[in-house]
Design an enzyme around this catalytic site. Structure first.
Site, PDB file in Angstrom:
ATOM      1  N   HIS A  12      28.985  42.918  33.260  1.00 31.77           N
ATOM      2  CA  HIS A  12      29.707  41.628  33.353  1.00 31.77           C
ATOM      3  C   HIS A  12      28.716  40.590  33.864  1.00 31.77           C
ATOM      4  CE1 HIS A  12      33.495  39.183  34.486  1.00 31.77           C
ATOM      5  NE2 HIS A  12      32.451  38.401  34.699  1.00 31.77           N
ATOM      6  N   HIS A  14      27.206  36.375  33.446  1.00 34.92           N
ATOM      7  CA  HIS A  14      27.248  35.016  32.890  1.00 34.92           C
ATOM      8  C   HIS A  14      25.827  34.519  32.699  1.00 34.92           C
ATOM      9  CE1 HIS A  14      31.600  34.580  33.577  1.00 34.92           C
ATOM     10  NE2 HIS A  14      31.363  35.372  34.614  1.00 34.92           N
ATOM     11  N   LYS A  98      37.211  39.554  25.630  1.00 27.33           N
ATOM     12  CA  LYS A  98      37.542  39.221  27.025  1.00 27.33           C
ATOM     13  C   LYS A  98      38.872  38.499  27.123  1.00 27.33           C
ATOM     14  CE  LYS A  98      36.948  38.282  31.415  1.00 27.33           C
ATOM     15  NZ  LYS A  98      35.956  38.444  32.444  1.00 27.33           N
ATOM     16  N   HIS A 135      40.090  39.776  32.953  1.00 22.26           N
ATOM     17  CA  HIS A 135      40.082  39.072  34.237  1.00 22.26           C
ATOM     18  C   HIS A 135      41.471  39.296  34.834  1.00 22.26           C
ATOM     19  CE1 HIS A 135      38.784  35.815  37.091  1.00 22.26           C
ATOM     20  NE2 HIS A 135      40.076  35.922  37.343  1.00 22.26           N
ATOM     21  N   HIS A 173      35.638  43.039  37.708  1.00 25.62           N
ATOM     22  CA  HIS A 173      35.376  42.567  39.085  1.00 25.62           C
ATOM     23  C   HIS A 173      36.568  42.785  40.033  1.00 25.62           C
ATOM     24  CE1 HIS A 173      37.358  39.132  37.304  1.00 25.62           C
ATOM     25  NE2 HIS A 173      36.286  38.577  36.812  1.00 25.62           N
ATOM     26  N   ASP A 246      28.877  40.137  37.634  1.00 23.19           N
ATOM     27  CA  ASP A 246      29.543  38.830  37.596  1.00 23.19           C
ATOM     28  C   ASP A 246      28.627  37.752  38.158  1.00 23.19           C
ATOM     29  OD1 ASP A 246      31.478  36.963  37.012  1.00 23.19           O
ATOM     30  OD2 ASP A 246      32.708  37.401  38.777  1.00 23.19           O
TER      31      ASP A 246
HETATM   32  C1  NCD Z   1      32.829  32.895  36.804  1.00 17.77           C
HETATM   33  C2  NCD Z   1      32.076  31.698  36.192  1.00 17.77           C
HETATM   34  O1  NCD Z   1      31.557  30.861  36.943  1.00 17.77           O
HETATM   35  O2  NCD Z   1      31.966  31.635  34.962  1.00 17.77           O
HETATM   36  N1  NCD Z   1      33.113  32.581  38.172  1.00 17.77           N
HETATM   37  C3  NCD Z   1      33.390  33.473  39.147  1.00 17.77           C
HETATM   38  O3  NCD Z   1      33.726  33.050  40.254  1.00 17.77           O
HETATM   39  N2  NCD Z   1      33.316  34.763  38.955  1.00 17.77           N
HETATM   40  C4  NCD Z   1      34.041  33.178  36.012  1.00 17.77           C
HETATM   41  C5  NCD Z   1      34.680  34.508  36.304  1.00 17.77           C
HETATM   42  O4  NCD Z   1      34.156  35.568  35.976  1.00 17.77           O
HETATM   43  O5  NCD Z   1      35.784  34.509  36.883  1.00 17.77           O
HETATM   44 ZN    ZN Z   2      32.692  36.558  35.518  1.00 17.53          ZN
END
Ligand code: NCD
Ligand code: ZN
Length: 347
Positions: A12, A14, A98, A135, A173, A246
């Site tokens: 996971h 970003h 997702k 999520h 998460h 995450d």
């Molecule tokens: C994530 C993001 O910034 O894209 N933020 C987070 O707090 N984890 C989005 C997510 O996975 O919820």
């Molecule tokens: Zn995330």
């Protein structure tokens, strides 16, 4: 002391886009072999064509010689075409879909309001064994933010498991003992990712001694008993629990304001932090399962062929306070405890 592990994966992550992608990708590509790349861009990655275009942008930003494969994910909307998902599976382009409940987190406004409207897509996925990454928080304003994950289990996850038991689901998460227990007791193909930061912090990190936006993420970190349940799950050797960092970079300017963004950037020091934690828990022998073996097994992929080596140093290692990006500095996760480990080699 040194330990070598099968090269880990991040289930996971970003990576963002543009200048932020260029700045953060080298950190993930340094320590991880593959990552499930989150699709919550603006606009989101909703079609297979979007995913292919995003994958090309990631490849274009890849550091020379990197041993890193992005695994692409579609952002589920109520308009997602089941035939497009089917084609993406058959072409081997997508690794997961997702589910963001609409409004649950950063860039989730195109997410799902009514699960009934996405059942045809989920049925195609169940038929082909494609995992749904979830999520797991309800978004109802009358549900306390500390209860949103536990309520999601009762209102969405459990009913989904009953109506489509063959669907493979990753509860992403997780932050509560209820989620740990639900996954442990499930008889269907249900796994959970656990982040680096939720293994280190409880809600005191962002609420005690002043408001600390760099520890604000979604789902929010809960009480210490919940963090403890997450650590116990991570070090248990149970293959249903694996690493999804995450890592979610936001510039300091976007985090440090009256309505700051949710997300913690952990790609730069995740493996060092985890080695520290597993050592403290006398569970270093369970680290490889959590970071490198359980995830591939759930996703039906072979473990990576290569290895990384971590070293324990005499003195604490500094990872710096932030990375510089063209958009501004991004703060690196501070685990609030000295870290004596770092990754010294990939081979
Ligand atoms: C994530 C993001 O910034 O894209 N933020 C987070 O707090 N984890 C989005 C997510 O996975 O919820
Ligand atoms: Zn995330």
């Amino acid at each position: 002391m040194q330990i070598s592990l099968t090269r880990p994966d991040d289930w996971h992550l970003h990576l963002r886009d543009g200048a932020m992608l260029e700045a953060v990708l080298p950190y993930a590509a340094r320590d991880f072999g593959r990552a499930i790349v989150m699709p919550n861009l603006v606009p989101p990655v909703v079609t297979v064509a979007d995913a292919m275009a995003y994958r090309e942008r990631i490849q274009a930003a890849m550091p020379e010689g990197a041993d890193f494969t992005p695994l692409m994910v579609l952002y589920l909307t109520e308009q997602t075409d089941p035939q497009d998902v089917k084609a993406g599976i058959e072409q081997g382009v997508i690794s997961a879909v997702k589910l963001y409940p609409a409004g649950a987190t950063t860039n989730s406004s195109s997410g799902v309001r009514n699960m009934a409207n996405v059942m045809p897509v989920l049925e195609v996925m169940a038929e082909h064994g494609l995992p749904l990454c979830v999520h797991g928080e309800v978004t109802d304003s009358d549900i306390d933010i500390f209860d949103r994950e536990a309520v999601f289990i009762d209102r969405v996850l459990d009913p989904l498991g009953r109506s489509l038991p063959e669907l493979r689901v990753v509860f992403e998460h997780i932050t509560t003992k209820q989620a740990v227990q639900y996954v442990q007791e499930a008889s269907r193909a249900l796994a959970a990712t656990i982040t680096t930061h939720h293994l280190f912090i409880n809600r005191n990190a962002y609420l005690a001694g002043g408001i600390k936006p760099h520890y604000y993420c979604l789902p929010v970190a809960k009480r210490e008993i919940h963090r403890r349940a997450l650590v116990d799950a991570a070090i248990s050797g149970d293959p249903r629990f694996f690493l999804g960092t995450d890592s979610a970079p936001h510039t300091d300017a976007n985090k440090l304001q009256s309505c700051g963004c949710a997300g913690i950037f952990t790609s730069a020091n995740t493996m060092a932090c985890l080695a520290q934690l597993f050592e403290q828990e006398e569970a270093l022998d369970k680290l490889e399962g959590f970071t490198s073996l359980h995830g591939p097994a759930f996703y039906k992929l072979p473990p990576n062929q290569s290895q990384i080596t971590l070293q324990r140093h005499e003195a604490p290692v500094s990872f710096g306070s932030h990375i510089d990006t063209e958009e501004g500095p991004v703060t690196i996760f501070d685990p609030l405890t000295p870290i004596y480990w770092d990754v010294v080699r990939s081979d």
